[in-house]
Design an enzyme around this catalytic site. Structure first.
Site, mmCIF file in Angstrom:
data_model
loop_
_atom_site.group_PDB
_atom_site.id
_atom_site.type_symbol
_atom_site.label_atom_id
_atom_site.label_comp_id
_atom_site.label_asym_id
_atom_site.label_seq_id
_atom_site.Cartn_x
_atom_site.Cartn_y
_atom_site.Cartn_z
ATOM 1 N N HIS A 1 7.405 -10.106 8.297
ATOM 2 C CA HIS A 1 6.681 -10.781 9.379
ATOM 3 C C HIS A 1 7.697 -11.465 10.290
ATOM 4 O O HIS A 1 7.692 -12.685 10.457
ATOM 5 C CB HIS A 1 5.688 -11.830 8.833
ATOM 6 N N HIS B 1 -5.061 0.012 6.990
ATOM 7 C CA HIS B 1 -4.651 -1.232 7.658
ATOM 8 C C HIS B 1 -3.683 -0.868 8.783
ATOM 9 O O HIS B 1 -2.748 -0.093 8.566
ATOM 10 C CB HIS B 1 -3.988 -2.120 6.602
ATOM 11 N N GLU C 1 -1.534 -2.779 10.482
ATOM 12 C CA GLU C 1 -0.280 -3.518 10.680
ATOM 13 C C GLU C 1 0.879 -2.509 10.594
ATOM 14 O O GLU C 1 0.865 -1.588 9.769
ATOM 15 C CB GLU C 1 -0.140 -4.632 9.625
ATOM 16 N N ASP D 1 3.655 -2.221 9.308
ATOM 17 C CA ASP D 1 4.354 -1.887 8.057
ATOM 18 C C ASP D 1 3.657 -0.754 7.312
ATOM 19 O O ASP D 1 4.215 -0.191 6.377
ATOM 20 C CB ASP D 1 4.536 -3.118 7.154
ATOM 21 N N HIS E 1 -6.019 -8.881 4.848
ATOM 22 C CA HIS E 1 -5.956 -10.143 5.546
ATOM 23 C C HIS E 1 -6.117 -10.011 7.054
ATOM 24 O O HIS E 1 -5.939 -10.983 7.789
ATOM 25 C CB HIS E 1 -4.606 -10.822 5.234
ATOM 26 N N ASP F 1 -3.305 -4.240 1.480
ATOM 27 C CA ASP F 1 -2.421 -5.366 1.143
ATOM 28 C C ASP F 1 -2.881 -6.142 -0.092
ATOM 29 O O ASP F 1 -2.070 -6.799 -0.762
ATOM 30 C CB ASP F 1 -2.351 -6.349 2.318
ATOM 31 N N TYR G 1 3.018 -13.670 -3.037
ATOM 32 C CA TYR G 1 2.302 -12.866 -2.047
ATOM 33 C C TYR G 1 0.931 -13.488 -1.770
ATOM 34 O O TYR G 1 0.516 -13.659 -0.617
ATOM 35 C CB TYR G 1 2.162 -11.447 -2.598
ATOM 36 N N HIS H 1 1.804 -2.546 -1.067
ATOM 37 C CA HIS H 1 3.165 -3.050 -1.283
ATOM 38 C C HIS H 1 3.418 -3.204 -2.778
ATOM 39 O O HIS H 1 2.553 -3.703 -3.512
ATOM 40 C CB HIS H 1 3.358 -4.441 -0.673
#
Ligand code: FEO
Length: 396
Positions: A23, A79, A81, A83, A145, A164, A192, A225
């Protein structure tokens, strides 16, 4: 590096041993991380997620070693995001018509990032994607999230691809929980949770309840992850229920910042007072300027109470304490108590500042705090010791 999970599923993600910040520079990842992606072959072939943008070329190269890209029938994006979606623009350039299954919010986020009108197929909870002998059952998980987050359950293998949720930032040679050091895995899972999931604890509780009511025969959980929960996945689900439910250990965390050791001396005197009042409580002291902020967030998350200390600086507090309080303010902490302390020269505005920062972060203050001018003498240290004793009683 792709590897075989079973006869029909391959791991196609990236294990990132180098990653130490995530992040941007906000989150520390002491043990690296991984961006988990999976290729499932049945009568139809589906790719679940991709990897972070910098690893795109390697991802595509490795994927091509195990499949002709044109044989990928579907892409599932749990997701948006970057990553997890970062390699999609290159992949979609190669196979532009391939349907992309994601939530309605996933469409918005993917379009927001990549400005492409791919063949989006928005899905809702309970909708399925038939692969032949198996199917994927989609479960939306908004705000776990991000608004777009979803999970997917693979029948037959009974694997929940949880995005996540249930992740940890760990790079591992083995990638399975039963082959890794249990203490390290759960430490990272808690880090996490504290740093990423904790603000959404209520959502986590209701989503687990909803998933349980679906009565799916869960055998494994593969998060996006870190290591894969191959053995006894219920254990991490139960941990989430514990962590999401006002979690606190019998710990008081004292975080301070100091210029000339005056505030540090107060911290140590307070700790001595706490210990003499309650010999069972675990006390931890940290200098915010010398400790990783992500680790501090985890220590505060696991504590029943926090003490925050800083000297005055220009009518405020020192910057590492200010940054920590700002971060804690976003965590939606509940049921934790706190107090403030610090030294000052001519204005005790630091105590007011600390108290308002703690209240803003959801702590219940136990009193007005303790302060001293310049360097603490024996009398001032005695006041700090007494404050520690009173604090220990107040948080018992
Ligand atoms: Fe791992 Fe929210 O991305």
């Amino acid at each position: 590096m792709a590897f075989k999970i079973n006869d029909s599923i391959a791991y196609t993600g990236k294990i990132d041993w180098e990653l130490r910040k995530f992040h941007g520079s906000q989150l520390s990842t002491h043990r690296g991380s991984s961006y988990n992606s999976f290729l499932i072959r049945d009568e139809k072939t589906v790719l679940i997620d991709s990897v972070w943008t910098p690893h795109t070329a390697e991802f595509i190269r490795e994927l091509k070693k195990i499949i002709d890209l044109n044989e990928i029938d579907y892409i599932v994006s749990t997701h948006a995001e970057p990553d997890h979606s970062g390699a999609l623009p290159h992949l979609m350039a190669a196979i532009p018509d391939t349907p992309v299954y994601c939530t309605k919010n996933g469409v918005k986020s993917l379009q927001g990032y990549y400005h492409k009108d791919w063949n989006f197929q928005p899905v809702k909870t309970g909708e399925t994607l038939n692969l032949g002998s198996k199917e994927l059952i989609f479960v939306e998980a908004p705000m776990l999230h991000w608004p777009d987050t979803m999970m997917a359950f693979l029948t037959g293998d009974n694997i929940l691809f949880s995005s996540d949720v249930f992740g940890q930032h760990i790079a591992s040679e083995y990638m399975y929980n039963d082959l890794e050091n249990e203490f390290e895995v759960y430490s990272e899972a808690m880090n996490y949770y504290a740093n990423i999931v904790a603000p959404f604890s209520k959502k986590a509780l209701s989503k687990i309840d909803e998933f349980d009511k679906m009565n799916l025969p869960l055998e494994m959980i593969f998060p996006a992850h870190g290591i894969l929960w191959r053995n006894n996945p219920r254990e991490i689900v139960d941990k989430y229920l514990e962590w999401a439910n006002g979690y606190k250990e019998n710990q008081v965390t004292i975080v301070y910042e100091t210029m000339y050791n005056s505030t540090r001396k107060l911290a140590e005197a307070i700790a001595a007072g706490i210990k003499d009042s309650d010999s069972d409580v675990k006390i931890k002291l940290f200098n915010a300027a010398k400790t990783d902020t992500s680790d501090l967030v985890t220590e505060v998350f696991r504590s029943k109470a926090m003490l925050a200390g800083s000297p005055n600086l220009n009518g405020g507090i020192l910057n590492n304490m200010a940054a920590l309080l700002e971060e804690l303010a976003g965590m939606s902490l509940t049921g934790k108590k706190a107090g403030a302390f610090g030294s000052y020269g001519w204005s005790p505005a630091n105590i007011k500042h600390l108290n308002s920062g703690l209240e803003n972060a959801g702590f219940e203050l136990t009193g007005k705090g303790v302060k001293t001018t310049w360097a603490p003498d024996e009398k001032a240290l005695g006041l700090a010791y007494d404050f520690g004793k009173e604090f220990a009683e107040a948080v018992k």
